[in-house]
Every structure is written in C-alpha cells, then in structure tokens.
Design a protein around this motif. Structure first.
Motif, PDB file in Angstrom:
ATOM      1  N   ASP A  91       0.886  -1.168  -0.078  1.00 26.78           N
ATOM      2  CA  ASP A  91       0.050  -0.163  -0.145  1.00 26.78           C
ATOM      3  C   ASP A  91       0.895   1.211   0.014  1.00 26.78           C
ATOM      4  N   ALA A  92       0.214   2.098  -0.220  1.00 31.16           N
ATOM      5  CA  ALA A  92       0.903   3.749  -0.447  1.00 31.16           C
ATOM      6  C   ALA A  92       1.523   4.223   0.729  1.00 31.16           C
ATOM      7  N   TRP A  93       1.074   4.006   2.092  1.00 29.64           N
ATOM      8  CA  TRP A  93       1.729   4.557   3.044  1.00 29.64           C
ATOM      9  C   TRP A  93       3.037   3.782   3.423  1.00 29.64           C
TER      10      TRP A  93
ATOM     11  N   ILE B 221       4.812   2.336   1.196  1.00 30.15           N
ATOM     12  CA  ILE B 221       5.771   2.534   0.122  1.00 30.15           C
ATOM     13  C   ILE B 221       6.286   4.052   0.631  1.00 30.15           C
TER      14      ILE B 221
ATOM     15  N   GLU C 190       2.239  17.039  -9.056  1.00 30.33           N
ATOM     16  CA  GLU C 190       1.545  17.860  -8.077  1.00 30.33           C
ATOM     17  C   GLU C 190       2.501  18.321  -6.988  1.00 30.33           C
TER      18      GLU C 190
ATOM     19  N   ALA D  97      -1.178  16.234   0.882  1.00 27.22           N
ATOM     20  CA  ALA D  97      -1.933  16.530  -0.316  1.00 27.22           C
ATOM     21  C   ALA D  97      -2.022  15.177  -1.150  1.00 27.22           C
ATOM     22  N   TRP D  98      -1.034  14.484  -1.033  1.00 27.34           N
ATOM     23  CA  TRP D  98      -1.354  12.948  -1.864  1.00 27.34           C
ATOM     24  C   TRP D  98      -2.173  12.237  -1.411  1.00 27.34           C
ATOM     25  N   PHE D  99      -2.056  12.089   0.049  1.00 25.07           N
ATOM     26  CA  PHE D  99      -2.771  11.028   0.806  1.00 25.07           C
ATOM     27  C   PHE D  99      -4.000  11.363   1.412  1.00 25.07           C
ATOM     28  N   CYS D 100      -4.430  12.715   1.510  1.00 28.37           N
ATOM     29  CA  CYS D 100      -5.578  13.226   1.958  1.00 28.37           C
ATOM     30  C   CYS D 100      -6.186  14.405   0.916  1.00 28.37           C
ATOM     31  N   GLY D 101      -5.566  14.695   0.102  1.00 32.50           N
ATOM     32  CA  GLY D 101      -5.860  15.857  -0.707  1.00 32.50           C
ATOM     33  C   GLY D 101      -6.240  17.158   0.183  1.00 32.50           C
TER      34      GLY D 101
ATOM     35  N   LEU E 268       1.823  12.481  -9.551  1.00 32.05           N
ATOM     36  CA  LEU E 268       1.977  12.786  -8.140  1.00 32.05           C
ATOM     37  C   LEU E 268       3.185  13.658  -7.973  1.00 32.05           C
TER      38      LEU E 268
ATOM     39  N   TRP F 139      10.682   8.718  -4.511  1.00 34.11           N
ATOM     40  CA  TRP F 139       9.368   8.362  -4.366  1.00 34.11           C
ATOM     41  C   TRP F 139       8.737   7.942  -5.757  1.00 34.11           C
TER      42      TRP F 139
ATOM     43  N   THR G 190      -7.679   4.926   7.184  1.00 31.33           N
ATOM     44  CA  THR G 190      -7.965   4.996   6.085  1.00 31.33           C
ATOM     45  C   THR G 190      -8.766   3.446   5.519  1.00 31.33           C
TER      46      THR G 190
ATOM     47  N   GLN H 298       0.317   7.797 -13.169  1.00 33.54           N
ATOM     48  CA  GLN H 298      -0.103   8.228 -11.752  1.00 33.54           C
ATOM     49  C   GLN H 298       1.334   8.533 -10.928  1.00 33.54           C
TER      50      GLN H 298
END
Lengths: 56, 577
Positions: B136-138, B140, B544, B414-418, B541, B515, B167, B537
C-alpha cells in the motif's frame, strides 16, 4: 492528485484458502530468519534483550 | 476490483498487527491502535511480536490475542514453523497490517505477512521472486522517505500507521460511529498493572529521569530541580543498574534509584505516578507518551540508529500534547533543560502571562537560549492536517531546509488526503531572510525541469498505454508493435535518469526521485497497460508535489518584492488649521 484508492485500500486477497505459490520456501526462509536472529541474540546478549531492560 | 469486506456499520473486524521490531516500535503500534480503538471500539486487535517484546501487550485487556514468534531448534525448525503457521491460519483475520520498520526484522516480518492469510493486507511482504515490496501507499512512503536519512519530513511514524489503518477502516468498514469517542481508552490505566508502591508518599510530585539517554551532565539538572522545588522528588529509571555517582545522589531521600530493578509492570506503575519524564531517545519516552506523562526530550545532534532502523527525531519524537523537545546547537546545557522544565511545569500558574524568553531572562540564561531550539508538541485538529506537530517555541529565522522539511509533510498530506493548508497563512508564519529568498529563487529552475519531465513522462505513459491497447495479444505481436512498446519503455527510463540528474544538482528535491523509484518498484499491475497507467499516476503525483513547492516559492518571492514607498508628490500637504 490524491493517490489512487487501490494503493490506499491495501491488497485484497480473493482466495484465503489458497497458500502462496512458494509456501514451503517461505517457511524455510522464515525458519532461517528466526534461527539467525537467535544466533545474533546469543552473540550480542546485551543488545535488544528487553528481558534485562525492564520491558518484560 | 471488488472489495471482499462488506461495508457494514458496527462490523467487528479482526485486525492483526505484525510488529516484529524493537520495543519502541511496539509502543508506537500500541499508540496507533489506541487511537483506532477510540474511533472504532468494535474492532478486535491481535498482535504478532517477538517473545522479548510481548509483556506490554499482555497488559492491555482489549487485545484479543498475542502470537509470539516461536523459538526454534535446528533439528525440527520446519515442523515448529508449520505448527505455528497453522495456529495463525485458524484465526481468520480480516485485516493484517505489517508495521515493522526495523531493518533487522523487515524480512522476517515480510515473510510472516506473506504466509498468514487475511482478507486485506498492508505493509511489506515478499514477492514471488523473494524481493521485499509494499502492499500500500503509506508503506511505500515509509520505505521511500522515512528510511532515507537525507529526506526529512514532519509526519510522525505513529501518525503514518494510524492513518493507514483508519483509511483502511473507512474503506472497508465505513465511517466511525458518531458516539464512538465516548468509549474511553484511558492513558494512565492503559496497561492493567498492580500498583508497585515503590515511591515514598512523603513526596508530592515525581520526575522520572532516564540517565542513559542523556548527557553526563544530567546530574546538574537534577540538582537544580531539587534545590529550587522542594515538592519534587526524582526517580532514576535506567534499564540497567546504575551505580550511585556520589555527591548528588548519596543519601538523598528525594532521589530514588530504581535503575535495573524493575520489570515491565513495576516500571509502568512507577512511571504512571510521575508528572514528567526527562529523557533522550529511548523506549521509555514512547512508554511515557502512552501513559500520558509529559516529556522533556533531548534531541541528539545525529539521528539514532536502533536495531538497524535509523530514526529522525521528528518522526519518532515524543507523541501527544505538551511534550517539549530540545536541541542544542553545541553542547548539552543542563541550565536550559532546567529552565524549560521549570517554565512548563508551572504553566497552569502563569497561564502564559510570561514568555519562555522572559523566564530565561529572569534566570539570567537568555544567552544560552539563543543556542537552543525548543519545540512543543501539539496534536493538531483534523482541519489543520491532524497528527502531532512540533512547533518552535522560540522564533528563529526560517531556514530553507527547515521550510522544505515542513513542505514535504504538506506534499504527503496533499497526496494522501487531498488536504493542503492555506499557503498565504503558512508563508505569513515564515521569518523571511535573504538566504531563504535566494534558495527559493534557485530552486525554481530545478522545479521547472522536473515539471517538464513529468509532462513528458505522462505523455509517454499514455502513448505506451495506447500502444499496448492496440495490440490484441501481449504475448504475440508484430515486430513493429514490439519495437514501439520498447521505445516507449526506453523513453520512460530516460525520464527517470534525467530526474536523477536534476536531484543530484538540487538534493532538497531528492524526495521526488526516491518516491518515483519506489512507486515503480511497487507496480502491481499484471498487464503492461495497467503498469503504464500506474507510471502515469507516479509522474502525476511528482508533478503535483512540484506545483505545491512552486506555489510557495511564488508567494515567498511576492512577499519579498520591494514595496513602493510614497514619493513626495503623493504626500498630501498638511493643512494648518
């Protein structure tokens, strides 16, 4: 852009009954890891031994 | 992909935490599950730990089961392991989260995560080729930014694992019930242990001190406290026995030396009766935070290496509200530790009517405070991004590195929660200075190049996706199709190489390259088309992230522009009455 939900939801395992393809190899690897950790613990008995550090 | 777990309110999910790291990692995991349990009281928690770290878990009455890593004998190791895995198989876990971070135990925990079945898995695991990857992303993110010493960011380890699990539960179990906060998971009684009554009740208040994690001059801190605060006593809580060093400690009834004499239960009992802990990086600091004991935390100048996990203080510093972290530019100053503690221990009395600087001045220590950075921890409300934050107490000039440290955390949010804070408000907090402005100007060029690379990378990923989609069978294709797909692949590789060259010129942007690399390592698409989409994607990221830095740079530079002053002809004449 927010990270794709597929990366946030975790890995969904469809068939819980099915063992990983390399099940036996994984068990052998785990045994090796545990044994080598036990060897390391004996070699450096002061490091990481919480039974002597008040956390056990 | 369809979720296996049904989203049903009040559903009891069985959650297994794999934590094979050091004892401080176990404490941080407990801090995280405590927060989750408060929001989702119906969830059932299970742990897998190494035997030497299991004692704290047995003292938490709402942890359902604890599975210890077995002790093996060479002769029958496989048989023991098979039996152990069978025990885990019986449990039917819904969610498995591997939170182990210690490098020494990363592989072991990854194998365990792969072997033990669960409907949804998080954390590191072992791929079929026996390489470690993340589900999962966290996870990583932890491997990419927390593992790398050159990348400093301000999201605490505890917040990362807490947010990861929250989450997951939002996705798989729905929002927490509105009244769930009513279920108390209290701090002082977090561990169910008997009162050891090891501190004499002739003294009203106790301070725990952990000498092993402090400078040798800690004795002077104790001396100052005892001299000026007759209502306080000091208890020494080293893990190993400590020989009385003479002058300060000998026959002083207000000093109790329990070093090396306590097991886990009695340690918790004693620490729970203390108002403060003074310590550097050590498991006792995490334990104190779990028990809600305020901490004065000494930040050593170098990151600490424990069990092959390297920690940056901001990622593992004291968790909770009102803890104080102190870093000296040069040597340890006991007077400063004392001054800071004495200011904060009387907060209720002075009600912030006096500042810490004024307090230093009253103690004739103002010059010492100038060589010190002091931070106060605060749990931010969710509207401010949530999690623990270490706010500087004494204003210093904003350095470029200090700004980037905060900004990386904003990028991750911003990436994880917007979620991003108001840039206007954030920049207004900065103390602008020539060096910051100079570096902000310099970084623009590198950002521009990275932005261009992202535009190129996204276009190529899209082309690759289209090329793959036009091929009917990915295994049998024409030579032209194969060459075209290969050319797109090579072009993507070139973008990655160029990204690496940009960050070698501007190391503060290394985070983006790392990243991107980790996202590529963890591509999980099973077709080229899916992998092309994931690559798109990844570039998006990074793009962004650079946009966010650019927005800050623009705001900083606009604030730094010279302001027009009134020219003589604009000045209205004063009319004498």
């Amino acid at each position: 852009m927010v990270i794709d939900i597929q990366l946030l939801q975790g890995k969904i395992i469809e068939d819980l009954e099915q063992h990983p393809k390399n099940f036996t190899q994984l068990m052998e690897e785990l045994a090796l890891e545990i044994l080598s950790d036990e060897d390391l613990a004996i070699a450096s008995s002061t490091v990481n031994d919480h039974q002597d550090r008040g956390y056990a | 992909m369809s979720a296996v777990l049904d989203v049903t309110p009040n559903k009891q999910l069985s959650i297994l935490i794999v934590q094979l790291g050091e004892i401080e990692e176990v404490f941080r995991s407990l801090m995280a599950v405590k927060a989750v349990k408060q929001l989702y009281p119906e969830m059932r928690f299970h742990f897998i730990v190494r035997t030497q770290n299991s004692a704290p878990l047995y003292r938490v009455d709402w942890i359902e089961s604890i599975l210890e890593i077995p002790h093996l004998k060479v002769d029958d190791s496989l048989k023991t392991i098979a039996h152990w895995v069978d025990m885990a198989l019986l449990q039917n876990y819904d969610i498995l989260a591997n939170w182990t971070f210690s490098k020494r135990y990363t592989r072991m925990s990854s194998i365990v995560t792969t072997l033990i079945p669960a409907s949804v898995k998080f954390g590191n695991y072992l791929q079929n080729d026996m390489n470690i990857a993340s589900f999962d992303a966290w996870s990583i993110y932890r491997e990419a930014w927390l593992r790398d010493l050159a990348i400093d960011q301000d999201i605490h380890h505890t917040d990362i694992i807490t947010t990861q699990l929250l989450t997951a539960l939002q996705i798989h179990a729905g929002e927490p019930q509105a009244d769930s906060k009513a279920s108390a998971v209290s701090s002082r009684n977090f561990f169910k242990v008997p009162n050891a009554q090891l501190l004499p009740n002739t003294i009203a208040k106790w301070i725990a001190v952990h000498p092993d994690s402090l400078d040798l001059r800690f004795e002077e801190v104790i001396e100052m406290i005892l001299r000026r605060h007759p209502d306080y006593g000091v208890v020494l809580l080293n893990e190993s026995p400590m020989i009385d060093s003479g002058e300060v400690f000998s026959n002083n009834p207000r000093i109790v030396n329990l070093s090396g004499k306590l097991n886990f239960d009695s340690l918790v009992s004693v620490l729970s009766n203390c108002s403060w802990l003074i310590a550097g990086r050590a498991p006792i600091s995490e334990l104190a935070n779990l028990l809600n004991v305020r901490t004065i935390y000494w930040i050593e100048s170098q990151p600490q290496i424990t069990g092959e996990a390297t920690y940056k203080w901001s990622e593992t510093g004291p968790y909770g509200n009102g803890n104080i972290a102190i870093r000296f530019r040069e040597e340890f100053q006991p007077e400063v530790i004392y001054a800071v503690w004495s200011y904060y221990q009387s907060e209720w009395f002075h009600q912030n009517n006096t500042t810490l600087e004024k307090h230093f001045e009253n103690l004739s220590l103002l010059s010492l405070s100038q060589g010190t950075e002091i931070f106060r921890s605060k749990i931010r409300n969710p509207q401010e991004g949530g999690g623990v934050s270490f706010e500087p107490v004494i204003d210093h000039l904003t350095t470029f590195e200090g700004w980037m440290f905060r900004l990386r955390g904003q990028i991750a949010r911003a990436w994880f929660c917007g979620w991003v804070p108001s840039i206007e408000d954030e920049v207004a907090k900065f103390q602008l200075n020539p060096n910051l402005i100079k570096r902000a100007r310099e970084i623009r060029d590198s950002l521009r190049v990275i932005e261009q690379l992202c535009v190129g990378g996204k276009a190529t990923s899209k082309e690759l996706g289209s090329a793959v989609a036009s091929v009917k069978n990915q295994k049998i294709m024409s030579v032209e199709d194969r060459d075209m797909i290969e050319a797109h692949g090579k072009k993507l590789q070139e973008y990655e190489n160029l990204l690496s060259r940009v960050v070698s010129v501007e190391p503060e942007l290394k985070c983006f390259y790392v990243w991107y690399q980790h996202l590529m390592h963890n591509l999980n698409g099973d077709t080229l088309g899916k992998m092309a989409k994931e690559t798109y994607q990844a570039f998006d990221l990074v793009s962004e992230g650079t946009e966010l830095i650019n927005a800050y740079v623009t705001k900083i530079l606009s604030r730094a522009l010279p302001k027009p002053v009134n020219t003589p002809d604009q000045v209205k004449p004063i009319i004498q009455q």
